[in-house]
Design a protein around this motif. Structure first.
Motif, short mmCIF file in Angstrom:
data_model
loop_
_atom_site.label_atom_id
_atom_site.label_comp_id
_atom_site.label_asym_id
_atom_site.label_seq_id
_atom_site.Cartn_x
_atom_site.Cartn_y
_atom_site.Cartn_z
N VAL A 247 28.88 6.48 18.42
CA VAL A 247 29.92 5.54 18.00
C VAL A 247 29.45 4.10 18.21
CG1 VAL A 247 32.27 4.73 18.44
CG2 VAL A 247 31.78 7.19 18.43
N GLY A 248 28.79 3.84 19.32
CA GLY A 248 28.28 2.50 19.58
C GLY A 248 27.26 2.06 18.55
N ALA A 249 26.38 2.99 18.13
CA ALA A 249 25.41 2.67 17.09
C ALA A 249 26.11 2.33 15.78
CB ALA A 249 24.45 3.83 16.89
N GLY A 250 27.15 3.09 15.45
CA GLY A 250 27.90 2.82 14.23
C GLY A 250 28.59 1.46 14.26
N LEU A 251 29.04 1.07 15.44
CA LEU A 251 29.76 -0.20 15.57
C LEU A 251 28.84 -1.41 15.66
CD1 LEU A 251 32.55 0.82 18.12
CD2 LEU A 251 32.85 0.36 15.68
N PHE A 252 27.70 -1.25 16.33
CA PHE A 252 26.91 -2.43 16.70
C PHE A 252 25.52 -2.50 16.07
CE2 PHE A 252 29.78 -1.61 20.37
CZ PHE A 252 30.58 -2.72 20.22
N TYR A 253 25.02 -1.41 15.49
CA TYR A 253 23.72 -1.49 14.83
C TYR A 253 23.81 -2.41 13.62
CZ TYR A 253 20.98 2.05 17.31
OH TYR A 253 20.25 2.75 18.25
N THR A 254 22.72 -3.11 13.35
CA THR A 254 22.61 -3.93 12.15
C THR A 254 21.56 -3.31 11.23
OG1 THR A 254 20.97 -5.36 13.19
CG2 THR A 254 23.29 -6.01 13.38
N LEU A 255 21.42 -3.86 10.03
CA LEU A 255 20.52 -3.27 9.04
C LEU A 255 19.08 -3.23 9.51
CD1 LEU A 255 21.91 -4.75 5.69
CD2 LEU A 255 22.43 -2.57 6.79
N GLN A 256 18.69 -4.10 10.43
CA GLN A 256 17.31 -4.09 10.91
C GLN A 256 17.01 -2.84 11.74
OE1 GLN A 256 16.45 -7.20 13.75
NE2 GLN A 256 18.51 -7.10 14.65
N PHE A 257 18.06 -2.11 12.14
CA PHE A 257 17.87 -0.89 12.93
C PHE A 257 17.85 0.37 12.07
CE2 PHE A 257 20.09 -3.28 16.58
CZ PHE A 257 18.88 -3.84 16.97
N ALA A 258 17.94 0.20 10.75
CA ALA A 258 17.90 1.36 9.86
C ALA A 258 16.49 1.94 9.82
CB ALA A 258 18.36 0.96 8.45
N CYS A 259 16.38 3.23 9.56
CA CYS A 259 15.08 3.89 9.45
C CYS A 259 14.20 3.09 8.50
CB CYS A 259 15.28 5.31 8.93
SG CYS A 259 13.77 6.30 8.88
N PRO A 260 12.96 2.78 8.90
CA PRO A 260 12.15 3.40 9.96
C PRO A 260 12.16 2.68 11.30
CG PRO A 260 10.73 2.10 8.55
CD PRO A 260 12.14 1.94 8.01
N SER A 261 13.25 2.14 11.74
CA SER A 261 13.33 1.46 13.03
C SER A 261 13.31 2.48 14.17
CB SER A 261 14.61 0.64 13.11
OG SER A 261 14.85 0.22 14.44
N TYR A 262 12.70 2.08 15.29
CA TYR A 262 12.68 2.94 16.49
C TYR A 262 14.07 3.17 17.04
CZ TYR A 262 13.29 -1.38 19.12
OH TYR A 262 13.80 -2.57 19.61
N MET A 263 15.03 2.31 16.67
CA MET A 263 16.39 2.43 17.19
C MET A 263 17.12 3.67 16.67
SD MET A 263 16.89 -0.02 19.35
CE MET A 263 18.66 -0.24 19.52
N THR A 264 16.63 4.24 15.58
CA THR A 264 17.30 5.43 15.04
C THR A 264 17.15 6.64 15.96
OG1 THR A 264 15.33 5.97 13.72
CG2 THR A 264 17.07 4.70 12.64
N ILE A 265 16.18 6.60 16.86
CA ILE A 265 15.96 7.77 17.70
C ILE A 265 17.13 8.01 18.66
CG2 ILE A 265 14.76 6.65 19.63
CD1 ILE A 265 12.76 9.06 19.48
N PHE A 266 17.85 6.96 19.02
CA PHE A 266 18.93 7.12 20.01
C PHE A 266 20.11 7.91 19.46
CE2 PHE A 266 16.63 3.25 21.41
CZ PHE A 266 16.18 3.74 22.63
#
Length: 386
Positions: A247-266
């Motif tokens: 839920v936090g990723a859905g609320l606070f992620y920005t487009l720079q965290f979209a695949c292939p970003s390392y942030m998608t692993i969480f």
């Protein structure tokens, strides 16, 4: 008295139908709820109301890997025709219906250049190569994406490409005893490739099966990982933490965290964690109530983006606010009808008919896809020539 009691059997029959269609037995309702959360994130993202909702696709990919791992790698013996037919009856009827109806309702009145692009996108979607077409034509997060009602089918193409890979794995893995090593190798190589794409700044990797294969593999590897033995209290705490990450990723992620970003692993690890845990009180409280939305998530995914695109064409401006809410309400109704009368009907037919009839039906579905794709290819060609 007998006359007064006559409606009761009808009410009971409708209740049984609704329970069968929207509350199916022998399924983990919290995973259906996880699907419901994923489709809600995607729809809210496309509506412009949630900046990180794109992670809904990552959630779907991990869940898909989990279920395909069971259907292909955990079946002994593996039944290739059964696997293929089940996938075709699950996916093709609703996809053909959506693309056919949207094309028939749209292509005759849009601009000629738009007609050519929309038709070719629909044709590629029908042969499950939409992600390849999109990677060379349009950025998913760019403004021109609103012009393509079938652009969202890129993820369905990814899924079918994964089905092909896991089908081949199911055929070949019995030849090796190193199943865990093979799956772990695919996961590692794909994750490394995704990291390389991130370093190179390849934004079109968002569409690439090789950059997503680690997510599918993560879901599949759940079947070969030992299940944790936790007390109910600890399981609930971990479950709640994983749900909070999503839920936090859905609320606070920005487009720079979209695949292939390392942030998608969480969020992907959070999804895998929830699936590995047994059903918990947190799951029953937070996810089970939205499980009916998860059950119809495929139909909602198919119809929500064309609904938004068509609305923008019709009103000549970017639909938002109450207008967007109205559009999504209409889309939800269409999605329920699509699930009940198209998607569910196809699966029920595949379940009850003889093997020869099932195989003929699958061949007919493929033929229908090819014919409609050929028609759309022709429309696109003629539109570009003239």
């Amino acid at each position: 008295m007998l006359h007064q009691n006559e409606p009761a059997p009808t009410t009971s029959r409708w209740r049984e139908i609704l329970e069968k269609d929207f509350f199916p037995l022998n399924r983990r309702r919290d995973i259906d709820g996880l699907r419901g959360l994923a489709i809600a994130l995607v729809v809210l993202f496309h509506a412009g109301w949630l900046q990180g909702g794109f992670i809904g696709v990552d959630i779907f990919v991990v869940i898909s890997g989990y279920f395909m791992g069971r259907s292909a790698l955990m079946q002994h013996p593996f039944q290739p025709l059964r696997f293929v037919c089940r996938r075709l009856y699950r996916l093709l009827p609703a996809l053909v219906c959506m693309i056919g109806l949207v094309s028939a309702g749209m292509l005759w009145w849009v601009l000629q250049s738009d007609r050519a692009d929309i038709a070719i996108n629909g044709a590629y979607a029908l042969v499950y190569l939409s992600n390849i077409w999109a990677s060379g034509h349009v950025g998913y997060f760019q403004g021109q994406s609103i012009a393509y009602p079938f652009l969202h089918t890129w993820s369905l193409s990814l899924e079918m490409q994964f089905y092909t890979i896991i089908f081949l794995m199911a055929l070949l893995l019995p030849l090796t005893k190193h199943r865990k090593l093979v799956l772990s190798g695919i996961f590692t190589v794909s994750l490394a490739y995704c990291a390389w794409s991130y370093v190179e700044g390849d934004t079109q990797a968002y569409y690439n099966i090789f950059d997503r294969l680690w997510q599918f593999s993560l879901g599949t590897m759940i079947w070969i990982c030992p299940r944790p033995r936790l007390s109910p209290v600890v399981a609930n705490i971990i479950y709640a933490a994983a749900l909070t990450v999503i839920v936090g990723a859905g609320l606070f992620y920005t487009l720079q965290f979209a695949c292939p970003s390392y942030m998608t692993i969480f969020p992907c690890l959070a999804v895998a964690t929830i699936i590995m845990l047994p059903e918990t009180h947190v799951g029953r409280l937070c996810l089970v109530p939205i499980s009916p939305l998860g059950v119809i998530s495929y139909s909602v995914y198919l119809w929500h983006w064309p609904g938004i695109v068509v609305a923008n064409y019709l009103f000549f401006f970017q639909v938002h606010g109450l207008m967007m809410a109205a559009v999504l309400g209409i889309v939800l109704v269409i999605s329920v009808l699509s699930y009940v009368f198209v998607e569910r009907t196809g699966l029920d037919y595949e379940d009850r008919v003889a093997v020869c009839a099932r195989n003929r039906g699958a061949a007919l579905l493929i033929g229908t896809c090819m014919i409609l794709a050929a028609i759309l290819f022709y429309i696109s060609y003629v539109s570009r020539v003239h």
